[in-house]
Design a protein around this motif. Structure first.
Motif, mmCIF file in Angstrom:
data_model
loop_
_atom_site.group_PDB
_atom_site.id
_atom_site.type_symbol
_atom_site.label_atom_id
_atom_site.label_comp_id
_atom_site.label_asym_id
_atom_site.label_seq_id
_atom_site.Cartn_x
_atom_site.Cartn_y
_atom_site.Cartn_z
ATOM 1 N N VAL A 114 25.720 -25.106 53.425
ATOM 2 C CA VAL A 114 26.989 -25.807 53.266
ATOM 3 C C VAL A 114 28.050 -25.070 54.070
ATOM 4 C CG1 VAL A 114 26.365 -26.623 50.957
ATOM 5 C CG2 VAL A 114 27.672 -24.504 51.196
ATOM 6 N N CYS A 115 29.139 -25.769 54.385
ATOM 7 C CA CYS A 115 30.206 -25.100 55.132
ATOM 8 C C CYS A 115 31.590 -25.463 54.589
ATOM 9 C CB CYS A 115 30.103 -25.396 56.628
ATOM 10 S SG CYS A 115 30.100 -27.122 57.073
ATOM 11 N N SER A 116 31.650 -25.876 53.336
ATOM 12 C CA SER A 116 32.938 -26.118 52.692
ATOM 13 C C SER A 116 32.742 -26.097 51.187
ATOM 14 C CB SER A 116 33.522 -27.472 53.122
ATOM 15 O OG SER A 116 32.812 -28.534 52.504
ATOM 16 N N GLU A 117 33.869 -25.961 50.478
ATOM 17 C CA GLU A 117 33.818 -26.003 49.025
ATOM 18 C C GLU A 117 33.349 -27.368 48.543
ATOM 19 O OE1 GLU A 117 36.742 -24.973 45.204
ATOM 20 O OE2 GLU A 117 37.539 -25.020 47.255
ATOM 21 N N GLY A 118 33.719 -28.424 49.271
ATOM 22 C CA GLY A 118 33.307 -29.765 48.890
ATOM 23 C C GLY A 118 31.809 -29.951 48.965
ATOM 24 N N GLU A 119 31.196 -29.488 50.063
ATOM 25 C CA GLU A 119 29.739 -29.594 50.179
ATOM 26 C C GLU A 119 29.052 -28.774 49.104
ATOM 27 O OE1 GLU A 119 29.463 -30.425 55.018
ATOM 28 O OE2 GLU A 119 28.867 -28.476 54.210
ATOM 29 N N LEU A 120 29.588 -27.594 48.826
ATOM 30 C CA LEU A 120 29.010 -26.762 47.770
ATOM 31 C C LEU A 120 29.117 -27.458 46.412
ATOM 32 C CD1 LEU A 120 27.812 -24.093 46.754
ATOM 33 C CD2 LEU A 120 30.141 -23.176 46.647
ATOM 34 N N ALA A 121 30.257 -28.109 46.162
ATOM 35 C CA ALA A 121 30.451 -28.784 44.883
ATOM 36 C C ALA A 121 29.454 -29.920 44.696
ATOM 37 C CB ALA A 121 31.885 -29.318 44.795
ATOM 38 N N VAL A 122 29.201 -30.684 45.755
ATOM 39 C CA VAL A 122 28.225 -31.774 45.664
ATOM 40 C C VAL A 122 26.846 -31.212 45.330
ATOM 41 C CG1 VAL A 122 26.995 -33.539 46.978
ATOM 42 C CG2 VAL A 122 29.472 -33.351 47.180
ATOM 43 N N ALA A 123 26.447 -30.155 46.034
ATOM 44 C CA ALA A 123 25.128 -29.570 45.818
ATOM 45 C C ALA A 123 24.974 -29.051 44.389
ATOM 46 C CB ALA A 123 24.885 -28.446 46.822
ATOM 47 N N LEU A 124 25.980 -28.332 43.914
ATOM 48 C CA LEU A 124 25.891 -27.756 42.572
ATOM 49 C C LEU A 124 25.921 -28.835 41.498
ATOM 50 C CD1 LEU A 124 28.208 -24.622 42.967
ATOM 51 C CD2 LEU A 124 25.706 -24.708 43.008
ATOM 52 N N ARG A 125 26.763 -29.856 41.690
ATOM 53 C CA ARG A 125 26.827 -30.925 40.696
ATOM 54 C C ARG A 125 25.511 -31.688 40.624
ATOM 55 N NH1 ARG A 125 31.984 -34.843 39.983
ATOM 56 N NH2 ARG A 125 32.867 -32.769 39.605
ATOM 57 N N ALA A 126 24.800 -31.747 41.765
ATOM 58 C CA ALA A 126 23.501 -32.422 41.785
ATOM 59 C C ALA A 126 22.402 -31.560 41.182
ATOM 60 C CB ALA A 126 23.137 -32.794 43.216
ATOM 61 N N GLY A 127 22.732 -30.317 40.819
ATOM 62 C CA GLY A 127 21.744 -29.430 40.216
ATOM 63 C C GLY A 127 20.933 -28.628 41.207
ATOM 64 N N PHE A 128 21.392 -28.570 42.472
ATOM 65 C CA PHE A 128 20.639 -27.788 43.452
ATOM 66 C C PHE A 128 20.797 -26.301 43.141
ATOM 67 C CE2 PHE A 128 19.430 -25.865 47.421
ATOM 68 C CZ PHE A 128 18.438 -26.713 47.894
ATOM 69 N N PRO A 129 19.689 -25.525 43.183
ATOM 70 C CA PRO A 129 19.768 -24.101 42.831
ATOM 71 C C PRO A 129 20.690 -23.328 43.767
ATOM 72 C CG PRO A 129 17.485 -24.857 42.878
ATOM 73 C CD PRO A 129 18.306 -25.947 43.488
ATOM 74 N N ALA A 130 21.679 -22.647 43.218
ATOM 75 C CA ALA A 130 22.644 -21.915 44.036
ATOM 76 C C ALA A 130 21.978 -20.834 44.870
ATOM 77 C CB ALA A 130 23.715 -21.298 43.139
ATOM 78 N N GLY A 131 20.917 -20.243 44.356
ATOM 79 C CA GLY A 131 20.250 -19.171 45.084
ATOM 80 C C GLY A 131 19.586 -19.614 46.375
ATOM 81 N N ARG A 132 19.433 -20.951 46.580
ATOM 82 C CA ARG A 132 18.836 -21.458 47.808
ATOM 83 C C ARG A 132 19.895 -22.062 48.726
ATOM 84 N NH1 ARG A 132 14.686 -24.819 44.862
ATOM 85 N NH2 ARG A 132 14.972 -26.341 46.531
ATOM 86 N N ILE A 133 21.153 -21.692 48.490
ATOM 87 C CA ILE A 133 22.255 -22.205 49.303
ATOM 88 C C ILE A 133 22.844 -21.069 50.136
ATOM 89 C CG2 ILE A 133 24.533 -23.288 49.284
ATOM 90 C CD1 ILE A 133 23.836 -24.576 46.640
ATOM 91 N N ALA A 134 23.126 -21.361 51.397
ATOM 92 C CA ALA A 134 23.871 -20.448 52.274
ATOM 93 C C ALA A 134 25.194 -21.111 52.639
ATOM 94 C CB ALA A 134 23.076 -20.126 53.539
ATOM 95 N N PHE A 135 26.255 -20.289 52.721
ATOM 96 C CA PHE A 135 27.595 -20.808 52.979
ATOM 97 C C PHE A 135 28.021 -20.410 54.392
ATOM 98 C CE2 PHE A 135 31.461 -22.117 50.345
ATOM 99 C CZ PHE A 135 32.184 -22.526 51.455
ATOM 100 N N HIS A 136 28.240 -21.422 55.236
ATOM 101 C CA HIS A 136 28.697 -21.206 56.609
ATOM 102 C C HIS A 136 30.179 -21.538 56.719
ATOM 103 C CE1 HIS A 136 24.740 -20.730 58.663
ATOM 104 N NE2 HIS A 136 24.321 -21.346 57.566
ATOM 105 N N GLY A 137 30.707 -21.438 57.934
ATOM 106 C CA GLY A 137 32.086 -21.828 58.199
ATOM 107 C C GLY A 137 32.860 -20.733 58.890
ATOM 108 N N SER A 138 33.825 -21.141 59.730
ATOM 109 C CA SER A 138 34.565 -20.172 60.536
ATOM 110 C C SER A 138 35.875 -19.736 59.898
ATOM 111 C CB SER A 138 34.868 -20.780 61.918
ATOM 112 O OG SER A 138 35.657 -21.951 61.781
#
Length: 488
Positions: A114-138
């Motif tokens: 993900v590369c924004s708080e919004g993308e992260l929020a969608v993933a987490l609300r869908a129940g995607f495991p946080a430990g398999r998420i990487a956060f990008h962005g400049s």
């Protein structure tokens, strides 16, 4: 190519691209370009996973973006199988993300970028495991970093010294007062609230410019992403991370561009990043046990037209594994774990956009050539890529077949903009008529996510099809949606 801000003016400034002539059969659906579960029905109508596009248009209105779920899942399998358990495949959510997509990815065992708080929020609300998420962005804000850390995210890909400083401050703050999520987890487990260091990766600008459009090549020096390798910024970033006990360096990251067909660019990038990894372990031997991942990014291309020839995932995977293994051997270090970030290559090919034809105009050009302008009920609000990148697409008559002769055509939208072009140069049957449905292939990536409400046009619905049934993934916007921010 640098376009005028208003977009290309007219055909007089656009190079004609029909040197090879029209296809032999306008009704053929090239399997390289179209979804894996596409066919023509008894009336010549396009069917996606067994669903008639005429029914989709009647139920969901047009334009509508139709996603072949089995196609998406099969491409997840292709990448997972190609790279194997020794590598990590992370889906680049900037290509397209919804709650449904996040659940599919979780089912298939892929990671998520993900590369924004919004993308992260969608993933987490869908129940995607946080430990398999990487956060990008400049330019990650303090709020975004805090949200990601509190969620227990798998890694943060740092892009500037400011981010390192923000994370270091956050780590100190957490050491003084463990975050609520950590305290709650400790309470549930009956343990003491302990904090693990924040896992980070360093994005390295390796000075490799992929053979792609200027605006989507991201590893040459003169651009906003990452830490320069040649200028020593990457090494300095690593030193600052190593000096902070609250941060743990888990990998190095590079990304050389998008819509890449040739693995040769990755070879140069891998050579340089592996060299940096070797130098880092020499200078900071305490990092040897944690600095184990080399993320080569995404950017793998797809076929938008029959002329495109993308590298299959298994071929690309072998090439990248061989490159990294060879470079690690030359550098005298253990072979790092490879990570890749396909987004477009997973979601792009399995989605088509269906439009209804509303207006047809024939324009006589210099030399007597006639170009037919086929206007549809969408346009640059649902697909900005043609105007932005001069992108090419494949289009076909979808509600029926036709034996009429081909006509040089241009598919345009309904917006008040001369650059509102969906398919710049194509052939459509000369008997195309108002009310016909046409379909544009490979619109799964970067179309919906870059969409807008230009001219107050609502965004289209996104519909998933599978085994003869359809369901809404994202509903069509309504007038109420367009008015919801008004204060009146």
């Amino acid at each position: 190519m640098r376009a005028h801000p208003a977009g290309p003016r007219h055909a007089d400034v656009v190079q004609e691209r029909h040197s090879s002539g029209p296809p032999r059969d306008l009704n053929t659906l090239d399997p390289k370009v179209w979804p894996r579960n596409i066919s023509r029905g008894p009336d010549g109508e396009m069917r996606l996973a067994g669903v008639d596009v005429r029914d989709l248009a009647a139920t969901h209105r047009t334009p509508v973006m139709v996603m072949d779920e089995a196609d998406f899942r099969s491409r997840c399998h292709d990448f997972a199988d190609a790279f194997g358990s020794a590598a990590a495949v992370h889906y680049a959510s900037k290509a397209f993300l919804s709650g449904e997509i996040a659940r599919w990815l979780d089912d298939e065992g892929l990671g998520l970028d993900v590369c924004s708080e919004g993308e992260l929020a969608v993933a987490l609300r869908a129940g995607f495991p946080a430990g398999r998420i990487a956060f990008h962005g400049s330019n990650k804000s303090e709020r975004e970093l805090r949200t990601a850390v509190d969620a227990g995210i798998g890694a943060i890909v740092v892009d500037s010294y400011y981010e390192i400083a923000r994370l270091a401050e956050l780590a100190l703050e957490r050491a003084d007062e463990p975050s609520r999520s950590v305290r709650e987890a400790a309470s549930r487990n009956g343990s003491t609230a302990t904090l693990e260091p924040i896992p980070v990766m360093v994005r390295v600008t390796v000075g490799v410019e992929a053979h792609t459009h200027e605006f989507i090549a991201t590893a040459h020096e003169d651009q906003k992403f990452g830490f320069s390798l040649t200028g020593g910024d990457a090494a300095e970033a690593i030193r600052r991370i190593a000096a902070c006990a609250g941060l743990r360096l888990v990998g190095l990251h590079s990304h050389i561009g998008s819509q890449i067909f040739d693995p040769a660019g990755f070879e140069v990038a891998a050579h340089r990043v592996v060299r940096l990894l070797a130098d880092t372990v020499t200078e900071h031997p305490e990092l040897a046990d944690t600095l184990t991942t080399l993320d080569l990014g995404g950017g793998l291309g797809i076929a938008y037209t029959s002329a495109d020839d993308p590298t299959p995932p298994d071929v690309m995977a072998k090439a990248l594994a061989d490159i990294v293994s060879r470079e690690a051997q030359l550098a005298g270090i253990a072979v790092p774990r490879i990570a890749v970030e396909p987004g477009r290559a997973i979601v792009g090919p399995g989605t088509v956009t269906v439009y209804e034809v509303g207006t047809i105009k024939d324009v006589v050009l210099d030399g007597g050539m006639v170009r037919r302008y086929v206007s549809v009920d969408g346009g640059m609000s649902d697909n900005i890529r043609t105007a932005l990148y001069d992108a090419e697409y494949t289009v076909t008559l979808a509600s029926r077949t036709s034996d009429a002769p081909p006509m040089t055509s241009r598919v345009v939208g309904k917006h008040c903009e001369s650059g509102d072009i969906v398919v710049r140069d194509c052939y459509l049957p000369s008997d195309i008529a108002v009310g016909d449905l046409i379909a544009v292939a490979a619109t799964g990536a970067y179309c919906y996510v870059m969409s807008s409400n230009y001219n107050r046009v609502p965004r289209p619905a996104v519909v998933a099809v599978r085994d003869g049934a359809d369901r809404t993934v994202l509903r069509r916007e309504t007038d109420d949606d367009l008015m919801r921010l008004e204060t009146w």
